[in-house]
Design an enzyme around this catalytic site. Structure first.
Site, PDB file in Angstrom:
ATOM      1  CE  LYS A 281      13.584 -13.281  -7.519  1.00 26.71           C
ATOM      2  NZ  LYS A 281      14.060 -12.894  -6.309  1.00 26.71           N
TER       3      LYS A 281
ATOM      4  CD  GLU B 247      16.589 -14.902  -4.670  1.00 28.34           C
ATOM      5  OE1 GLU B 247      15.939 -15.144  -3.642  1.00 28.34           O
ATOM      6  OE2 GLU B 247      16.316 -13.954  -5.418  1.00 28.34           O
TER       7      GLU B 247
ATOM      8  CD  GLU C 180       9.881 -13.369  -5.728  1.00 32.22           C
ATOM      9  OE1 GLU C 180       9.787 -12.666  -4.714  1.00 32.22           O
ATOM     10  OE2 GLU C 180      10.867 -13.317  -6.485  1.00 32.22           O
TER      11      GLU C 180
ATOM     12  CG  ASN D 269       0.031   2.456   3.602  1.00 28.76           C
ATOM     13  OD1 ASN D 269      -0.988   2.390   2.926  1.00 28.76           O
ATOM     14  ND2 ASN D 269       1.175   2.919   3.143  1.00 28.76           N
ATOM     15  N   GLY D 270      -1.001  -0.509   6.756  1.00 28.54           N
ATOM     16  CA  GLY D 270      -0.773  -1.278   7.978  1.00 28.54           C
ATOM     17  C   GLY D 270      -1.969  -2.158   8.288  1.00 28.54           C
TER      18      GLY D 270
ATOM     19  CB  CYS E 256      -0.880   0.031   1.230  1.00 27.46           C
ATOM     20  SG  CYS E 256      -1.905  -1.414   1.408  1.00 27.46           S
TER      21      CYS E 256
ATOM     22  CE  LYS F 109      11.847  -4.040  -5.560  1.00 25.13           C
ATOM     23  NZ  LYS F 109      12.541  -5.298  -5.842  1.00 25.13           N
TER      24      LYS F 109
ATOM     25  CD1 TRP G  55      -0.176  -6.234  -2.792  1.00 27.31           C
ATOM     26  CD2 TRP G  55      -0.298  -6.780  -0.631  1.00 27.31           C
ATOM     27  NE1 TRP G  55       0.277  -7.517  -2.653  1.00 27.31           N
ATOM     28  CE2 TRP G  55       0.215  -7.880  -1.336  1.00 27.31           C
ATOM     29  CE3 TRP G  55      -0.462  -6.897   0.752  1.00 27.31           C
ATOM     30  CZ2 TRP G  55       0.561  -9.075  -0.711  1.00 27.31           C
ATOM     31  CZ3 TRP G  55      -0.119  -8.090   1.366  1.00 27.31           C
ATOM     32  CH2 TRP G  55       0.383  -9.162   0.631  1.00 27.31           C
TER      33      TRP G  55
ATOM     34  NE  ARG H   3       7.697   2.087  -2.494  1.00 25.53           N
ATOM     35  CZ  ARG H   3       8.388   2.090  -1.361  1.00 25.53           C
ATOM     36  NH1 ARG H   3       7.923   1.471  -0.311  1.00 25.53           N
ATOM     37  NH2 ARG H   3       9.506   2.726  -1.264  1.00 25.53           N
TER      38      ARG H   3
ATOM     39  CG  HIS I 234      17.640 -37.693   4.043  1.00 27.49           C
ATOM     40  ND1 HIS I 234      17.955 -38.944   4.540  1.00 27.49           N
ATOM     41  CD2 HIS I 234      18.833 -37.068   3.846  1.00 27.49           C
ATOM     42  CE1 HIS I 234      19.265 -39.059   4.655  1.00 27.49           C
ATOM     43  NE2 HIS I 234      19.817 -37.938   4.238  1.00 27.49           N
TER      44      HIS I 234
HETATM   45  C1  G6P Z   1       8.802  -8.830  -0.603  1.00 33.59           C
HETATM   46  C2  G6P Z   1       9.486  -8.692  -1.943  1.00 33.59           C
HETATM   47  C3  G6P Z   1      10.683  -9.625  -1.989  1.00 33.59           C
HETATM   48  C4  G6P Z   1      11.608  -9.329  -0.829  1.00 33.59           C
HETATM   49  C5  G6P Z   1      10.886  -9.418   0.515  1.00 33.59           C
HETATM   50  C6  G6P Z   1      11.736  -8.865   1.634  1.00 33.59           C
HETATM   51  O1  G6P Z   1       8.187 -10.063  -0.477  1.00 33.59           O
HETATM   52  O2  G6P Z   1       8.593  -9.009  -2.998  1.00 33.59           O
HETATM   53  O3  G6P Z   1      11.380  -9.424  -3.206  1.00 33.59           O
HETATM   54  O4  G6P Z   1      12.663 -10.232  -0.842  1.00 33.59           O
HETATM   55  O5  G6P Z   1       9.705  -8.623   0.482  1.00 33.59           O
HETATM   56  O6  G6P Z   1      11.906  -7.501   1.376  1.00 33.59           O
HETATM   57  P1  G6P Z   1      13.093  -6.619   1.869  1.00 33.59           P
HETATM   58  O7  G6P Z   1      12.765  -5.246   1.330  1.00 33.59           O
HETATM   59  O8  G6P Z   1      13.072  -6.627   3.353  1.00 33.59           O
HETATM   60  O9  G6P Z   1      14.341  -7.151   1.305  1.00 33.59           O
END
Ligand code: G6P
Length: 602
Positions: free
Chosen positions: A482, A478, A485, A99-100, A2, A597, A75, A27, A501
């Site tokens: 990716k 990671e 996501e 927000n929050g 948001c 974001k 959001w 974001r 296992h």
């Molecule tokens: C969100 C983003 C991710 C990020 C995570 C942690 O989920 O989409 O890409 O890794 O937050 O965010 P930060 O800003 O704390 O790295």
């Protein structure tokens, strides 16, 4: 996640709000809205989906002349992304954006409903505006009604409220979620981060938790629990660091290609001939530190995990890593000889910020590794090291991850030097390897095209396993994240030696294994693990500098002299693979569904 903007003044308010919201678009959000009071009259517009839908709805509306205005990108947390659930939320004569998360909203809502209040949305936010209007008639004093409202709220919030009963005023409050006030003489701006007000405001004040107040006649009146207080603004940077796609199809693609360059910037002035130095930290800061704990979320957590191998191996200092949302509620035992590091690209992640506050409260020394200066996490921690990745717009983090990992690698050598635990020869060879990183991150001719061609074979199946050992295990996590996501396909990262296992039971031709097989670290071990999967008919895409006959698909890497060089080269390959699969599936690469974001709720 948001976003909030607000403006009090005589300029065209719709444009200021929409421009501000567009700066927050990357974001992640799923609906947007604005509300304006001018000439004592309230007007509002909301739209589901992208900001262009709101722009379309407001195209015949202008608002010149003095007035107050608020805007929001939402959001969804409580209730679906519908127009009714979009902010601003209306009472009878007031509007609020928030927000929050208001944790006690059910309780407040029940009380209001008992008093006959009708709710239109499923959100927690709507309770704020009704509570304000319930409080107002008591004394007919708008600020007191707002203050009472804020005092009732529990949870995290950044709130702006406007009302016809005080048509020249914006009421504001902050606790847990970011909010700032921008100043340009009598013009006052609000925003949840500084990008919307850069180029508009000259001075800024970042509100602290527990602060609230109102703005009227060009003046901000600020309170906290001690009563009215003064505050100091600071100059706001005048440069708009807006990112353009520069000919790439997506921001994420551009950011993948930028990694070679930004890594040089991350190292600049820190990687010196004789040693690695961080001017942000001195020896005194590390005095008495005997171990390290790192907290982070998402991609930043993977960077943390990779660095834990480096802190132990290179700096010989015990290092543990925790997911911030888990750390917060486990009643952790904290000891003062621990350096508490938080990692965050946005600097606003609610869970990471709260973990940081807990560590500070426990008396630990805290250090933030962050990409955004002046963010809440940077402002809260004792020290901070900026990763210098530049603005990252793709929701799926790429260059932020690369630069975080680079900083942590350098930090392990820095701490090892200060503590005298890193062997000088090892330090020298690590430094030499660092100098090769920008080159290893250049994407060779034909690689992207090859990944594009390969990607068509990986659009179905019943799942992906990314596997690796040692630092390549966090990289496997990671790589899988990716893919999840932006492709919405199921993928898991797993330690290669652990497959037998349990997960190997899933192996068949429709299980895709992405095998990270570096030459410089445990090659024979990972090779055996991949052979076990191949023997069970899993489809294998091997990424390695060593030819591997059992692979169904193979990407040959160029560098094999050092694990970290191999790490970064393979990182790029997994990023490009996720990108190309997502493109083939027709997804929104830069703004994938459901993701944000900057995650400012827990
Ligand atoms: C969100 C983003 C991710 C990020 C995570 C942690 O989920 O989409 O890409 O890794 O937050 O965010 P930060 O800003 O704390 O790295």
């Amino acid at each position: 996640m948001c976003g909030i903007v607000g403006y009090v003044g005589a300029k065209e308010k719709k444009e200021i709000l929409l421009e501000g919201l567009s700066e927050l678009e990357y974001r992640g959000y799923d609906s947007a809205g604005i509300a304006v009071i001018e000439n004592d009259k309230l007007t509002s517009f909301k739209a589901v989906g992208k900001l262009k839908n709101l722009q379309e709805k407001t195209k015949n509306y202008t608002s010149s002349g003095f007035g107050v205005s608020i805007g929001h990108t939402r959001w969804a947390t409580h209730g679906k992304p519908t127009e009714l659930n979009a902010h601003p939320h209306l009472g009878k004569y007031s509007f609020v954006v928030h927000n929050g998360i208001i944790e006690n909203y059910q309780e407040i809502k029940k009380g209001l409903q008992k008093n006959g209040v009708n709710f239109l949305s499923q959100t927690d936010t709507e309770t704020i505006v009704h509570l304000f209007e319930q409080n107002y008639p008591k004394e007919q004093k708008a600020f007191e009604a707002f203050e009472d409202t804020i005092k009732t709220l529990e949870g995290a919030y950044a709130v702006l409220l406007i009302s016809e009963v005080a048509p020249d005023t914006i009421f504001f409050a902050k606790s847990g979620s970011p909010l700032l006030i921008g100043f340009d003489n009598e013009e006052i701006y609000f925003a949840s981060s500084d990008t919307p007000i850069i180029g508009k405001a000259k001075e800024v004040y970042y509100l602290e938790d527990g602060e609230y107040g109102y703005v009227k006649e060009g003046k901000v009146i600020l309170f906290d629990k001690g009563g009215e207080k003064s505050f100091q603004t600071k100059a706001l940077t005048l440069d708009k660091i807006s990112a353009q796609k520069d000919g790439y199809r997506f921001f994420m693609e551009k950011e993948i290609y930028e990694q070679s360059r930004v890594m040089s910037e991350t190292m600049m002035g820190r990687l010196k001939d004789e040693c690695i130095d961080f001017e942000e930290i001195d020896e005194a800061f590390l005095e008495g530190i005997e171990n390290i704990k790192i907290c982070a979320c998402g991609t930043s957590y993977h960077s943390a995990l990779a660095s834990s191998y480096l802190f132990e191996r290179l700096a010989k200092i015990p290092c543990s890593v925790e997911i911030a949302s888990e750390f917060r509620y486990k009643e952790p035992l904290l000891s003062k000889n621990t350096l508490f590091i938080v990692i965050s690209q946005s600097g606003e992640t609610a869970d990471t910020l709260e973990a940081l506050k807990m560590a500070k409260k426990g008396g630990l020394k805290t250090l933030a590794i962050c990409n955004v200066d002046n963010s809440s996490i940077v402002r809260t921690s004792d020290r901070s090291i900026l990763t210098r990745a530049g603005i990252e717009k793709g929701v799926a983090s790429t260059k932020a991850f690369a630069t975080q990992t680079m900083v942590l690698w350098m930090l392990s050598l820095f701490i090892g030097r200060i503590k005298g635990t890193t062997d000088a020869k090892i330090a020298k060879s690590e430094k030499d390897a660092m100098l090769h990183i920008p080159k290893a991150l250049l994407i060779p001719d034909g690689l992207h095209e090859k990944i594009h061609r390969l990607s068509k074979r990986y659009l179905h199946g019943h799942g992906f396993f990314y596997i690796g050992r040692d630092i390549f295990y966090p990289l496997a996590l990671e790589g899988a994240l990716k893919l999840k996501e932006i492709s919405y396909l199921h993928a898991e990262g797993y330690p290669a030696g652990e497959m037998k296992h349990g997960p190997i039971a899933l192996a068949d031709s429709k299980l895709f294994t992405i095998a990270l097989m570096p030459r410089s670290l445990h090659y024979e071990k990972i090779k055996s693990n991949v052979e076990e999967l191949s023997a069970r008919d899993s489809t294998i895409l091997a990424i390695s500098p060593c030819a591997f006959d059992l692979a169904d698909d193979f990407i040959l890497t160029q560098h094999d002299s050092h694990p970290m060089i191999e790490f970064f080269e393979m990182m790029i390959i997994t990023q490009l693979l996720a990108l190309e699969i997502s493109v083939r599936l027709g997804n929104d690469v830069d703004m994938p569904r459901n993701l944000a974001k900057s995650v400012t709720v827990e």
